[in-house]
Design a protein around this motif. Structure first.
Motif, mmCIF file in Angstrom:
data_model
loop_
_atom_site.group_PDB
_atom_site.id
_atom_site.type_symbol
_atom_site.label_atom_id
_atom_site.label_comp_id
_atom_site.label_asym_id
_atom_site.label_seq_id
_atom_site.Cartn_x
_atom_site.Cartn_y
_atom_site.Cartn_z
ATOM 1 N N ILE A 423 -2.733 -45.183 -57.226
ATOM 2 C CA ILE A 423 -4.165 -45.781 -55.220
ATOM 3 C C ILE A 423 -3.925 -45.099 -54.055
ATOM 4 C CG2 ILE A 423 -6.670 -46.789 -55.692
ATOM 5 C CD1 ILE A 423 -6.531 -46.008 -58.755
ATOM 6 N N LEU A 424 -3.448 -45.747 -53.801
ATOM 7 C CA LEU A 424 -2.874 -45.558 -52.496
ATOM 8 C C LEU A 424 -2.349 -44.086 -52.293
ATOM 9 C CD1 LEU A 424 -1.016 -48.931 -51.763
ATOM 10 C CD2 LEU A 424 -3.221 -47.903 -50.900
ATOM 11 N N GLU A 425 -1.742 -44.329 -53.238
ATOM 12 C CA GLU A 425 -1.226 -42.272 -53.306
ATOM 13 C C GLU A 425 -2.307 -41.511 -53.419
ATOM 14 O OE1 GLU A 425 1.862 -38.929 -54.336
ATOM 15 O OE2 GLU A 425 2.009 -41.472 -55.642
ATOM 16 N N LEU A 426 -2.882 -41.922 -53.637
ATOM 17 C CA LEU A 426 -3.912 -40.895 -54.129
ATOM 18 C C LEU A 426 -5.175 -40.799 -53.404
ATOM 19 C CD1 LEU A 426 -6.403 -39.035 -56.855
ATOM 20 C CD2 LEU A 426 -6.907 -41.819 -57.085
ATOM 21 N N PHE A 427 -5.200 -41.544 -52.155
ATOM 22 C CA PHE A 427 -6.307 -41.284 -51.132
ATOM 23 C C PHE A 427 -5.726 -41.318 -49.663
ATOM 24 C CE2 PHE A 427 -8.772 -43.579 -54.597
ATOM 25 C CZ PHE A 427 -9.501 -43.030 -55.113
ATOM 26 N N THR A 428 -4.538 -41.861 -49.502
ATOM 27 C CA THR A 428 -3.352 -41.709 -48.157
ATOM 28 C C THR A 428 -3.199 -40.197 -48.403
ATOM 29 O OG1 THR A 428 -1.911 -42.242 -49.347
ATOM 30 C CG2 THR A 428 -3.611 -43.750 -48.446
ATOM 31 N N GLY A 429 -2.635 -40.066 -49.591
ATOM 32 C CA GLY A 429 -2.053 -38.450 -49.838
ATOM 33 C C GLY A 429 -0.595 -39.012 -49.604
ATOM 34 N N MET A 430 0.247 -40.183 -49.470
ATOM 35 C CA MET A 430 1.696 -39.606 -49.092
ATOM 36 C C MET A 430 1.707 -40.989 -50.402
ATOM 37 S SD MET A 430 1.353 -41.420 -46.046
ATOM 38 C CE MET A 430 3.012 -40.997 -45.086
ATOM 39 N N ALA A 431 3.460 -40.666 -50.678
ATOM 40 C CA ALA A 431 4.129 -40.654 -51.841
ATOM 41 C C ALA A 431 4.707 -42.044 -51.309
ATOM 42 C CB ALA A 431 5.098 -39.629 -52.501
ATOM 43 N N PRO A 432 4.806 -43.076 -52.383
ATOM 44 C CA PRO A 432 5.923 -43.680 -51.780
ATOM 45 C C PRO A 432 7.661 -44.063 -51.329
ATOM 46 C CG PRO A 432 5.184 -44.048 -54.037
ATOM 47 C CD PRO A 432 3.689 -43.114 -53.693
ATOM 48 N N THR A 433 7.817 -42.505 -51.937
ATOM 49 C CA THR A 433 8.661 -42.226 -51.634
ATOM 50 C C THR A 433 8.815 -41.170 -49.852
ATOM 51 O OG1 THR A 433 8.726 -40.768 -52.789
ATOM 52 C CG2 THR A 433 9.343 -42.817 -53.894
ATOM 53 N N HIS A 434 7.941 -41.041 -49.388
ATOM 54 C CA HIS A 434 8.103 -40.556 -48.085
ATOM 55 C C HIS A 434 9.586 -40.812 -47.484
ATOM 56 C CE1 HIS A 434 6.724 -38.783 -44.372
ATOM 57 N NE2 HIS A 434 5.685 -38.337 -45.243
ATOM 58 N N ASP A 435 9.513 -40.378 -46.594
ATOM 59 C CA ASP A 435 11.169 -40.012 -45.773
ATOM 60 C C ASP A 435 10.174 -41.250 -44.521
ATOM 61 O OD1 ASP A 435 11.800 -38.173 -46.877
ATOM 62 O OD2 ASP A 435 12.092 -36.705 -45.624
ATOM 63 N N MET A 436 9.024 -41.650 -44.389
ATOM 64 C CA MET A 436 8.861 -42.100 -43.223
ATOM 65 C C MET A 436 9.254 -43.809 -43.823
ATOM 66 S SD MET A 436 4.989 -42.846 -42.562
ATOM 67 C CE MET A 436 5.122 -43.963 -42.272
ATOM 68 N N PHE A 437 8.626 -43.779 -44.944
ATOM 69 C CA PHE A 437 8.799 -45.731 -45.617
ATOM 70 C C PHE A 437 10.256 -46.110 -45.304
ATOM 71 C CE2 PHE A 437 5.129 -43.865 -47.903
ATOM 72 C CZ PHE A 437 4.189 -44.456 -46.637
ATOM 73 N N ARG A 438 10.893 -46.233 -44.848
ATOM 74 C CA ARG A 438 12.676 -46.946 -44.473
ATOM 75 C C ARG A 438 12.644 -48.387 -43.437
ATOM 76 N NH1 ARG A 438 15.470 -42.144 -42.275
ATOM 77 N NH2 ARG A 438 14.492 -41.068 -43.570
ATOM 78 N N ASP A 439 14.001 -48.908 -43.630
ATOM 79 C CA ASP A 439 13.940 -50.401 -43.108
ATOM 80 C C ASP A 439 12.611 -51.363 -43.069
ATOM 81 O OD1 ASP A 439 16.507 -48.973 -41.759
ATOM 82 O OD2 ASP A 439 14.713 -47.944 -40.352
ATOM 83 N N GLY A 440 12.246 -51.232 -44.507
ATOM 84 C CA GLY A 440 11.896 -52.463 -44.942
ATOM 85 C C GLY A 440 9.851 -52.062 -45.283
ATOM 86 N N LEU A 441 9.735 -51.503 -44.480
ATOM 87 C CA LEU A 441 8.102 -50.210 -44.313
ATOM 88 C C LEU A 441 7.953 -49.391 -45.937
ATOM 89 C CD1 LEU A 441 5.131 -49.998 -43.205
ATOM 90 C CD2 LEU A 441 6.284 -47.834 -42.093
ATOM 91 N N THR A 442 6.857 -50.190 -46.730
ATOM 92 C CA THR A 442 6.846 -49.283 -47.662
ATOM 93 C C THR A 442 5.367 -48.776 -47.457
ATOM 94 O OG1 THR A 442 5.374 -51.335 -48.536
ATOM 95 C CG2 THR A 442 7.979 -51.079 -49.529
ATOM 96 N N LEU A 443 5.085 -48.463 -48.500
ATOM 97 C CA LEU A 443 3.203 -47.339 -49.015
ATOM 98 C C LEU A 443 2.524 -48.745 -48.806
ATOM 99 C CD1 LEU A 443 1.256 -45.807 -49.432
ATOM 100 C CD2 LEU A 443 1.851 -45.287 -51.605
ATOM 101 N N GLN A 444 2.176 -49.843 -49.726
ATOM 102 C CA GLN A 444 1.773 -51.122 -49.078
ATOM 103 C C GLN A 444 1.688 -51.028 -47.669
ATOM 104 O OE1 GLN A 444 3.990 -50.645 -51.209
ATOM 105 N NE2 GLN A 444 3.184 -49.900 -53.416
ATOM 106 N N LYS A 445 2.554 -51.252 -47.374
ATOM 107 C CA LYS A 445 2.498 -52.587 -45.899
ATOM 108 C C LYS A 445 2.547 -51.732 -44.752
ATOM 109 C CE LYS A 445 6.618 -55.432 -46.663
ATOM 110 N NZ LYS A 445 8.367 -55.693 -46.098
ATOM 111 N N HIS A 446 2.408 -50.319 -45.141
ATOM 112 C CA HIS A 446 1.308 -49.479 -44.663
ATOM 113 C C HIS A 446 -0.124 -49.445 -44.780
ATOM 114 C CE1 HIS A 446 1.083 -45.303 -42.264
ATOM 115 N NE2 HIS A 446 0.535 -44.292 -42.842
ATOM 116 N N ALA A 447 -0.207 -49.697 -45.539
ATOM 117 C CA ALA A 447 -1.780 -50.283 -45.617
ATOM 118 C C ALA A 447 -2.577 -51.111 -45.467
ATOM 119 C CB ALA A 447 -2.234 -49.179 -46.848
ATOM 120 N N GLU A 448 -1.406 -51.825 -45.392
ATOM 121 C CA GLU A 448 -1.688 -53.235 -44.529
ATOM 122 C C GLU A 448 -1.715 -53.445 -43.559
ATOM 123 O OE1 GLU A 448 1.133 -56.224 -46.586
ATOM 124 O OE2 GLU A 448 0.658 -56.447 -47.927
ATOM 125 N N ASN A 449 -1.197 -52.660 -42.362
ATOM 126 C CA ASN A 449 -1.588 -53.030 -41.243
ATOM 127 C C ASN A 449 -2.439 -51.881 -40.841
ATOM 128 O OD1 ASN A 449 0.917 -53.472 -41.164
ATOM 129 N ND2 ASN A 449 3.116 -52.138 -41.402
#
Length: 534
Positions: A423-449
């Motif tokens: 659902i997060l990927e469907l509405f943000t257009g970002m895959a949880p394996t995107h290059d920006m998700f590193r060093d503890g940052l995940t798609l879920q935390k990105h949405a929480e922020n």
């Protein structure tokens, strides 16, 4: 009416003949006894009748051959006796007749379904004779001798046991050498399940080779962990049909187990938002190597991943998905998971991701790829996941529930976590394996922020322009953005609830489905109302 595999007993009631609009009647694998009542023939709307594996006795009523529209008649594994009625040969609609493993005798007709060697099954009836030459049945004696031969039925009491003994002995020898030829591990996993029973059409390796033009790359529509998917043309029910065929790479460790797991799961489930299985093929290829494939209904619009990331799939010219289309897909997937987790026995998909969500002509979503699925009634399903097993960790990195990486048991809450990620990927257009998700940052935390004040910063950047081009958006820019923001608030709230770290804190599938449906309906209603005032 599907009431197979219960403990129904007693004779078939004559009252069934009142069901004039019934199309499919499946009563197989029960304990129904007595004879088949002739009144069944009054069910003129019937297309399929399955009475396999009961204890029916007596002769097959001649009246069954007078049913105009019936296409499939399955009477195998009963105690039916006597001759095969000639009236079956005059039925133009009947293309599948299974009379295997009864006590039938006498002459087999030669016309109609009896001339189709793949449509007529008769194994286990040693008293049959005649028919078309392709059936390889013994010749029938002259009609003048048949009466006398019936009087000497005692001879058959000697011949039949001897013939049966030879067949059984030959079969045991064949099985013995087959088991010796196959690896021991494989024989243990393949003997327990067979999808291609009476309810599934039979397809051959040669048919799949021809239908895919020798598995040409032009027909390749996808690759997965354990094999490739091809577009294939097959003759099914006398109609040329384009299907999708998944060819398993048996050189890949775990692929045979994946094939069996997928067949086992698909044979137990049926829902409008699951990919429909047509049949399977377990055979030998032209080099006498094992060959396994599953044939599915073709999904013309491919998988969801190609729609969300068209830049990765350069060959795909896709216009993008509107907010309503995305909400519809979310509801479809949630409904499918709700069905899987609450059917009997429950099924856990274990690998939900956009690549396994397929879209039909109308962009209705169907969950596919059950190669990692687990049926919870299976004793093995109660065992902790072993990351060193032939299948490995159940799921895909980014969508995998965190407890699975720690060896926890398979459970519906693992699918819920994957659903939240989708659902997060469907509405943000970002895959949880995107290059920006590193060093503890995940798609879920990105949405929480970003929740709740910065949601427009994480919304799929192409969504506003798609809404504008679709003609379904609000008149002015501010109203359109406000509506997207309000809808995103509710969507992300559900998604984050599904992605809780602890399984016990996650929303259950049924509540997730109800929540997404409520959001979708509210969005559609609001857009309709505001558009009418503009």
């Amino acid at each position: 009416m599907y009431i197979s595999n219960n403990n129904l007993s007693g004779p078939l009631p004559d009252a069934l003949s009142n069901c004039q609009s019934l199309i499919h009647l499946r009563l197989d694998r029960n304990s129904i006894n007595s004879s088949i009542p002739a009144s069944v023939s009054k069910m003129q709307g019937l297309i399929l009748l399955n009475l396999t594996k009961n204890t029916l006795s007596g002769m097959i009523p001649r009246e069954l051959g007078l049913m105009d529209g019936i296409q499939e008649l399955h009477l195998a594994h009963n105690n039916l006796s006597g001759h095969i009625t000639e009236s079956f040969g005059n039925m133009t609609s009947l293309y599948r007749l299974d009379l295997s493993f009864n006590r039938l005798d006498g002459r087999v007709p030669s016309q109609g379904v009896f001339s189709n060697v793949t449509g007529f099954s008769f194994e286990g009836n040693s008293g049959l004779c005649g028919g078309v030459s392709e059936l390889h049945l013994p010749l029938c004696p002259p009609e003048s001798m048949e009466h006398g031969l019936r009087k000497r039925h005692l001879l058959m009491k000697v011949v039949i046991p001897i013939a049966a003994g030879i067949i059984i002995g030959s079969s045991l020898i064949l099985v013995f050498f087959t088991i010796r030829k196959k690896p021991k591990a494989q024989s243990a996993t393949t003997r327990g399940f067979q999808l291609a029973d009476d309810n599934y059409p039979r397809v051959s390796y040669a048919g799949l080779v021809q239908g895919t033009n020798c598995f040409a790359t032009d027909n390749l529509i996808g690759r997965g962990r354990y094999g490739s998917v091809y577009k294939c043309g097959l003759l099914l029910k006398n109609t040329m049909t384009t299907v999708a065929v998944k060819i398993f790479d048996l050189q890949q460790s775990g692929s045979s187990k994946s094939f069996l797991a997928e067949c086992e799961a698909l044979s137990k489930i049926c829902h409008r938002n699951l990919v429909s299985v047509i049949t399977c093929c377990s055979s030998l290829d032209s080099n006498q190597n094992d060959f396994k494939a599953i044939v599915f209904e073709l999904m013309p619009n491919g998988n969801l991943d190609k729609w969300l990331h068209p830049d990765v799939h350069a060959s795909q010219q896709l216009q993008g998905l509107t907010m309503v289309q995305r909400l519809n897909i979310a509801v479809d997937v949630a409904d499918a998971l709700d069905y899987l987790h609450n059917c009997e026995p429950p099924v856990v998909h274990c690998d939900l991701k956009p690549g396994n969500i397929l879209l039909d002509t109308y962009l209705v979503a169907h969950i596919g790829d059950f190669g990692l699925a687990k049926i919870l009634s299976d004793p093995e399903g109660e065992q902790p996941i072993n990351s060193k097993s032939s299948i490995g960790i159940r799921g895909t990195i980014g969508y995998l529930a965190p407890e699975y990486g720690e060896g926890s048991q398979v459970s519906p809450s693992g699918d819920v976590y994957s659903f939240g990620s989708v659902i997060l990927e469907l509405f943000t257009g970002m895959a949880p394996t995107h290059d920006m998700f590193r060093d503890g940052l995940t798609l879920q935390k990105h949405a929480e922020n970003a929740f709740p004040d910065k949601l427009m910063e994480i919304v799929d950047p192409v969504l506003p322009s798609i809404e504008e081009k679709s003609g379904s958006s609000l008149q002015n820019q501010s109203n359109r953005m406000e509506d997207i923001c309000n809808t995103m608030f509710s969507i992300i709230e559900v998604a984050l609830s599904c992605c809780k770290q602890a399984p016990t804190e996650r929303m259950c599938t049924r509540d997730a489905a109800a929540g997404m449906r409520k959001i979708r309906d509210s969005h559609v209603k609001k857009n309709t109302r505001l558009a009418s005032h503009s």
